[in-house]
Scaffold this motif. Structure first.
Motif, PDB file in Angstrom:
ATOM      1  N   PRO A  13      12.932 -24.636  41.318  1.00 60.54           N
ATOM      2  CA  PRO A  13      12.378 -25.524  40.299  1.00 60.54           C
ATOM      3  C   PRO A  13      12.013 -24.756  39.046  1.00 60.54           C
ATOM      4  O   PRO A  13      11.823 -23.547  39.073  1.00 60.54           O
ATOM      5  N   PRO A  14      11.930 -25.465  37.891  1.00 58.21           N
ATOM      6  CA  PRO A  14      11.562 -24.798  36.650  1.00 58.21           C
ATOM      7  C   PRO A  14      10.229 -24.079  36.782  1.00 58.21           C
ATOM      8  O   PRO A  14       9.301 -24.573  37.414  1.00 58.21           O
ATOM      9  N   GLY A  15      10.137 -22.911  36.151  1.00 58.37           N
ATOM     10  CA  GLY A  15       8.920 -22.114  36.198  1.00 58.37           C
ATOM     11  C   GLY A  15       8.835 -21.248  37.417  1.00 58.37           C
ATOM     12  O   GLY A  15       7.969 -20.403  37.537  1.00 58.37           O
ATOM     13  N   ALA A  16       9.747 -21.447  38.362  1.00 55.98           N
ATOM     14  CA  ALA A  16       9.663 -20.724  39.611  1.00 55.98           C
ATOM     15  C   ALA A  16      10.340 -19.378  39.502  1.00 55.98           C
ATOM     16  O   ALA A  16      11.245 -19.173  38.734  1.00 55.98           O
ATOM     17  N   ALA A  17       9.866 -18.457  40.308  1.00 54.81           N
ATOM     18  CA  ALA A  17      10.542 -17.184  40.487  1.00 54.81           C
ATOM     19  C   ALA A  17      11.108 -17.168  41.898  1.00 54.81           C
ATOM     20  O   ALA A  17      10.740 -17.986  42.736  1.00 54.81           O
ATOM     21  N   PRO A 337      22.479 -14.838  27.894  1.00 56.66           N
ATOM     22  CA  PRO A 337      21.266 -14.600  28.691  1.00 56.66           C
ATOM     23  C   PRO A 337      20.141 -15.574  28.362  1.00 56.66           C
ATOM     24  O   PRO A 337      19.416 -16.025  29.262  1.00 56.66           O
ATOM     25  N   LEU A 338      19.983 -15.915  27.066  1.00 53.03           N
ATOM     26  CA  LEU A 338      18.944 -16.872  26.704  1.00 53.03           C
ATOM     27  C   LEU A 338      19.255 -18.260  27.242  1.00 53.03           C
ATOM     28  O   LEU A 338      18.367 -18.957  27.755  1.00 53.03           O
ATOM     29  N   ALA A 339      20.535 -18.667  27.146  1.00 56.43           N
ATOM     30  CA  ALA A 339      20.924 -19.980  27.663  1.00 56.43           C
ATOM     31  C   ALA A 339      20.726 -20.049  29.169  1.00 56.43           C
ATOM     32  O   ALA A 339      20.310 -21.085  29.700  1.00 56.43           O
ATOM     33  N   ASP A 340      21.001 -18.951  29.861  1.00 52.77           N
ATOM     34  CA  ASP A 340      20.798 -18.915  31.310  1.00 52.77           C
ATOM     35  C   ASP A 340      19.327 -19.123  31.659  1.00 52.77           C
ATOM     36  O   ASP A 340      18.987 -19.913  32.546  1.00 52.77           O
ATOM     37  N   PHE A 341      18.431 -18.429  30.948  1.00 53.66           N
ATOM     38  CA  PHE A 341      17.001 -18.582  31.212  1.00 53.66           C
ATOM     39  C   PHE A 341      16.532 -20.007  30.922  1.00 53.66           C
ATOM     40  O   PHE A 341      15.816 -20.615  31.729  1.00 53.66           O
ATOM     41  N   PHE A 461       2.194  -8.878  37.761  1.00 55.59           N
ATOM     42  CA  PHE A 461       2.907  -9.374  36.584  1.00 55.59           C
ATOM     43  C   PHE A 461       4.333  -8.833  36.532  1.00 55.59           C
ATOM     44  O   PHE A 461       5.275  -9.556  36.201  1.00 55.59           O
ATOM     45  N   VAL A 462       4.507  -7.550  36.859  1.00 56.02           N
ATOM     46  CA  VAL A 462       5.853  -6.977  36.888  1.00 56.02           C
ATOM     47  C   VAL A 462       6.690  -7.677  37.954  1.00 56.02           C
ATOM     48  O   VAL A 462       7.881  -7.961  37.746  1.00 56.02           O
ATOM     49  N   ALA A 463       6.083  -7.961  39.105  1.00 52.63           N
ATOM     50  CA  ALA A 463       6.807  -8.687  40.153  1.00 52.63           C
ATOM     51  C   ALA A 463       7.200 -10.088  39.675  1.00 52.63           C
ATOM     52  O   ALA A 463       8.300 -10.571  39.975  1.00 52.63           O
ATOM     53  N   TYR A 464       6.312 -10.735  38.923  1.00 47.06           N
ATOM     54  CA  TYR A 464       6.612 -12.070  38.402  1.00 47.06           C
ATOM     55  C   TYR A 464       7.774 -12.027  37.408  1.00 47.06           C
ATOM     56  O   TYR A 464       8.701 -12.835  37.481  1.00 47.06           O
ATOM     57  N   LEU A 465       7.721 -11.078  36.473  1.00 47.64           N
ATOM     58  CA  LEU A 465       8.801 -10.947  35.509  1.00 47.64           C
ATOM     59  C   LEU A 465      10.121 -10.620  36.202  1.00 47.64           C
ATOM     60  O   LEU A 465      11.181 -11.133  35.825  1.00 47.64           O
ATOM     61  N   SER A 466      10.055  -9.762  37.217  1.00 42.21           N
ATOM     62  CA  SER A 466      11.267  -9.413  37.948  1.00 42.21           C
ATOM     63  C   SER A 466      11.860 -10.631  38.628  1.00 42.21           C
ATOM     64  O   SER A 466      13.087 -10.811  38.662  1.00 42.21           O
ATOM     65  N   ALA A 467      10.990 -11.487  39.162  1.00 42.15           N
ATOM     66  CA  ALA A 467      11.471 -12.670  39.869  1.00 42.15           C
ATOM     67  C   ALA A 467      12.055 -13.708  38.922  1.00 42.15           C
ATOM     68  O   ALA A 467      12.910 -14.505  39.313  1.00 42.15           O
ATOM     69  N   LEU A 468      11.613 -13.705  37.674  1.00 46.18           N
ATOM     70  CA  LEU A 468      12.160 -14.641  36.692  1.00 46.18           C
ATOM     71  C   LEU A 468      13.529 -14.214  36.170  1.00 46.18           C
ATOM     72  O   LEU A 468      14.239 -15.005  35.554  1.00 46.18           O
ATOM     73  N   THR A 469      13.888 -12.966  36.406  1.00 47.62           N
ATOM     74  CA  THR A 469      15.096 -12.394  35.827  1.00 47.62           C
ATOM     75  C   THR A 469      16.319 -12.718  36.664  1.00 47.62           C
ATOM     76  O   THR A 469      16.310 -12.571  37.879  1.00 47.62           O
ATOM     77  N   SER A 470      17.370 -13.152  36.007  1.00 49.88           N
ATOM     78  CA  SER A 470      18.653 -13.384  36.672  1.00 49.88           C
ATOM     79  C   SER A 470      19.392 -12.061  36.796  1.00 49.88           C
ATOM     80  O   SER A 470      19.481 -11.299  35.826  1.00 49.88           O
ATOM     81  N   VAL A 471      19.949 -11.772  37.982  1.00 48.01           N
ATOM     82  CA  VAL A 471      20.669 -10.517  38.164  1.00 48.01           C
ATOM     83  C   VAL A 471      21.991 -10.505  37.396  1.00 48.01           C
ATOM     84  O   VAL A 471      22.652  -9.474  37.325  1.00 48.01           O
ATOM     85  N   PHE A 473      22.016 -11.049  34.194  1.00 54.40           N
ATOM     86  CA  PHE A 473      21.637 -10.505  32.888  1.00 54.40           C
ATOM     87  C   PHE A 473      20.357  -9.684  33.041  1.00 54.40           C
ATOM     88  O   PHE A 473      19.420  -9.832  32.256  1.00 54.40           O
ATOM     89  N   THR A 474      20.306  -8.812  34.030  1.00 57.55           N
ATOM     90  CA  THR A 474      19.055  -8.147  34.384  1.00 57.55           C
ATOM     91  C   THR A 474      18.457  -7.372  33.215  1.00 57.55           C
ATOM     92  O   THR A 474      17.292  -7.555  32.862  1.00 57.55           O
ATOM     93  N   ALA A 475      19.247  -6.483  32.626  1.00 64.15           N
ATOM     94  CA  ALA A 475      18.709  -5.601  31.591  1.00 64.15           C
ATOM     95  C   ALA A 475      18.227  -6.391  30.379  1.00 64.15           C
ATOM     96  O   ALA A 475      17.126  -6.167  29.870  1.00 64.15           O
ATOM     97  N   MET A 476      19.042  -7.337  29.911  1.00 61.05           N
ATOM     98  CA  MET A 476      18.695  -8.096  28.706  1.00 61.05           C
ATOM     99  C   MET A 476      17.455  -8.952  28.936  1.00 61.05           C
ATOM    100  O   MET A 476      16.501  -8.924  28.144  1.00 61.05           O
ATOM    101  N   GLN A 477      17.433  -9.724  30.012  1.00 62.40           N
ATOM    102  CA  GLN A 477      16.320 -10.652  30.214  1.00 62.40           C
ATOM    103  C   GLN A 477      15.017  -9.914  30.466  1.00 62.40           C
ATOM    104  O   GLN A 477      13.978 -10.264  29.883  1.00 62.40           O
ATOM    105  N   TYR A 478      15.035  -8.857  31.297  1.00 65.12           N
ATOM    106  CA  TYR A 478      13.777  -8.171  31.556  1.00 65.12           C
ATOM    107  C   TYR A 478      13.299  -7.432  30.309  1.00 65.12           C
ATOM    108  O   TYR A 478      12.097  -7.388  30.020  1.00 65.12           O
ATOM    109  N   ALA A 479      14.222  -6.840  29.547  1.00 62.67           N
ATOM    110  CA  ALA A 479      13.818  -6.181  28.305  1.00 62.67           C
ATOM    111  C   ALA A 479      13.201  -7.178  27.329  1.00 62.67           C
ATOM    112  O   ALA A 479      12.223  -6.871  26.635  1.00 62.67           O
TER     113      ALA A 479
END
Length: 538
Positions: A13-17, A337-341, A461-471, A473-479
């Motif tokens: 669901p939206p907002g989920a990691a 990457p932005l469209a994916d997020f 917080f790092v775990a949350y950001l990691s969970a929001l990231t799509s593999v 586009f890992t580098a772009m989205q997490y950066a």
């Protein structure tokens, strides 16, 4: 004859990691996760990431002052740290690009990681080769190279961490990474100053002592290099193939895009410096109209930043329209990457981005004046060093451990909420300390509480950001997430000293605690709609 293809799982669901697949059956298994090879490896890679940070500005500023460089020039070098805030600009090149020879030998992530670590070592040796008292420009060039190499290493390590282990281990990976990062900062900060003092041959400025400090730090980077060479390349994940793969650009396309980035950065810097007199006059005009001086200065600086960003964006857009960079490559590199997020988060995207932008606001704004506050409260250098470095580091490591274990056992969102509460509440201890100058026992308790809450919140917080990231586009989205995480807090932190001069330390620290209240609503909102582990079992 094969059976029917399995039905793909519905998207989160939206907002989920991404949720961990199961709860570990015992505390023994939870604690044993810290010794899992991917988790233990992050201690070494975190050390490698944390080591260059203070060598870019903090430790270097001491060297420059001893060399007789004026304070205004020294403080201007703090702008080299902007590389960390804008690293998302070249992160897509790391997602898509290949390093000749190294990628074929080590794989995509480890190839980039070894290249960036080699660049850090080269920049440290370059800086050591020049005496800033006589060759300041070359020293500054070394600091700039070090900042960009270090920021690039951060991009690759973040991507590696997310891809090297399943979501269930990400909280542990985050905790171990933060522990290594802080140890690396301790070595390059207090360790470098201690080594410089030990190597000095007299009471006067000794450039060779500082040169050997930077050579020693280059040698210590071998810890990260060995970790890279001994680590396995992350295996591709199934979800990486869940959508159309981005089309990698050719080497020429990547080079032209890098040129656009460099020219856009030049446009930003030129505009930022060029409009400084106008910004100052604007602040004066607002003050003359009855606006509070602090508010007037803030509005003027915010306008200056916005104009500079617009100038950089306009320059980049014009260069793309003129054909310097391929439109298709720009679309695949930045827009995909932005469209994916946005597609994954839907209407919750704004809430998630607001949470990312404000989660560390309270403690970052407070931390900008902490060291000066200790001095103004009458504490000695020895007391500040002992409590902030030794006890503070121990508390941060303990907080990271508790955050990692808590996120694994309870889920990310409860620990994220707890971290936000504790980070804001610990600022109230600083307000109380302002009324108890010289009280070393209260100082110790305040520093331990602040670092414990910061370590816990940071790991979650790092775990949350990691969970929001799509593999994909890992580098772009997490950066992008990590840059957004620091942009607003660092911007406001720059005005901390002016606010303290206007209202005093006590009200300032209470105000920073209040800044954390909206974050609690954002965490609760994101968790209620679909964030991970708002219940007790992920």
């Amino acid at each position: 004859m094969t059976g029917p293809s399995p039905v793909p799982a519905p998207p989160p669901p939206p907002g989920a990691a991404r949720k961990p697949p199961r709860l570990p059956p015992s505390w023994r298994e939870t604690l044993a996760a810290f010794t899992a090879p991917p988790v233990a490896r992050m201690l070494l890679l975190g050390f490698s990431a944390g080591l260059p940070l203070l060598l870019v500005f903090g430790t270097l500023s001491v060297w420059l002052r001893e060399a007789g460089v004026d304070l205004a020039t020294v403080t201007l070098l703090s702008w080299t740290a902007l590389a960390y805030s804008f690293k998302f600009l070249w992160a897509p090149l790391i997602d898509q690009g290949r390093v000749p020879l190294l990628t074929a030998w080590l794989g995509r992530r480890r190839g980039w990681l070894l290249l960036s670590q080699g660049a850090v070592i080269a920049a440290l040796l370059w800086t050591a080769a020049f005496d800033p008292a006589h060759a300041l420009a070359w020293t500054v060039a070394g600091a700039v190279m070090l900042a960009f190499a270090s920021a690039t290493q951060d991009i690759v390590i973040d991507a590696y961490r997310i891809e090297a282990a399943e979501p269930a281990l990400q909280s542990m990976m985050s905790a171990m990474y933060i522990a290594g990062y802080r140890i690396g900062m301790l070595v390059s900060g207090a360790g470098s100053l201690w080594l410089a003092a030990a190597l000095e041959t007299g009471t006067t400025y000794d450039p060779q002592a500082w040169a050997w400090v930077y050579r020693a730090m280059a040698a210590v980077m071998a810890v990260g290099v060995l970790a890279t060479l001994s680590a396995p390349e992350p295996a591709p994940r199934a979800e990486a193939n869940s959508g159309p793969a981005p089309v990698p650009g050719t080497l020429a396309e990547q080079g032209r895009l890098l040129g656009v980035i460099v020219l856009a950065a030049g446009a930003f810097l030129a505009t930022f410096l060029g409009v400084a007199p106008l910004s100052a006059r604007g602040a004066g005009a607002l003050t003359a109209l009855g606006c509070e001086p602090l508010l007037a200065a803030g509005l003027a600086e915010a306008s200056r930043l916005v104009v500079s960003v617009l100038a950089a964006a306009g320059a980049a857009g014009a260069l793309v329209l003129l054909g310097l960079a391929s439109r298709r490559h720009v679309r695949e590199t930045y827009l995909a990457p932005l469209a994916d997020f946005l597609a994954r988060q839907g209407r919750m995207a704004a809430v998630v981005l607001a949470l990312i932008a404000t989660y560390r606001l309270s403690d970052t704004v407070m931390g900008a004046v902490a060291t000066v506050f200790y001095v103004d409260m009458g504490f000695t250098k020895a007391e500040i060093a002992t409590y902030t470095k030794a006890w503070g580091l121990a508390a941060t490591l303990a907080g990271g451990f508790l955050g990692g274990v808590g996120a694994l056992r309870l889920g990310v969102m409860p620990v994220l909420f707890l971290g936000a509460v504790l980070s804001a509440a610990s600022n109230l201890l600083f307000a109380a300390l302002a009324a108890r100058p010289g009280d070393t026992v209260f100082l110790l308790g305040t520093i331990v509480a602040d670092n414990l809450s910061g370590g816990l919140a940071g790991a979650a917080f790092v775990a949350y950001l990691s969970a929001l990231t799509s593999v994909r586009f890992t580098a772009m989205q997490y950066a992008l997430f990590s840059s957004l995480m620091t942009l607003l807090p660092k911007g406001l932190a720059g005005y901390g000293g002016a606010v303290v001069e206007a209202v005093g330390y006590g009200p300032f620290f209470i105000g920073t605690a209040v800044l954390g209240v909206p974050v609690l609503a954002l965490v609760a909102w994101a968790g209620r709609v679909g964030g991970p582990g708002l219940d007790r079992r992920p």
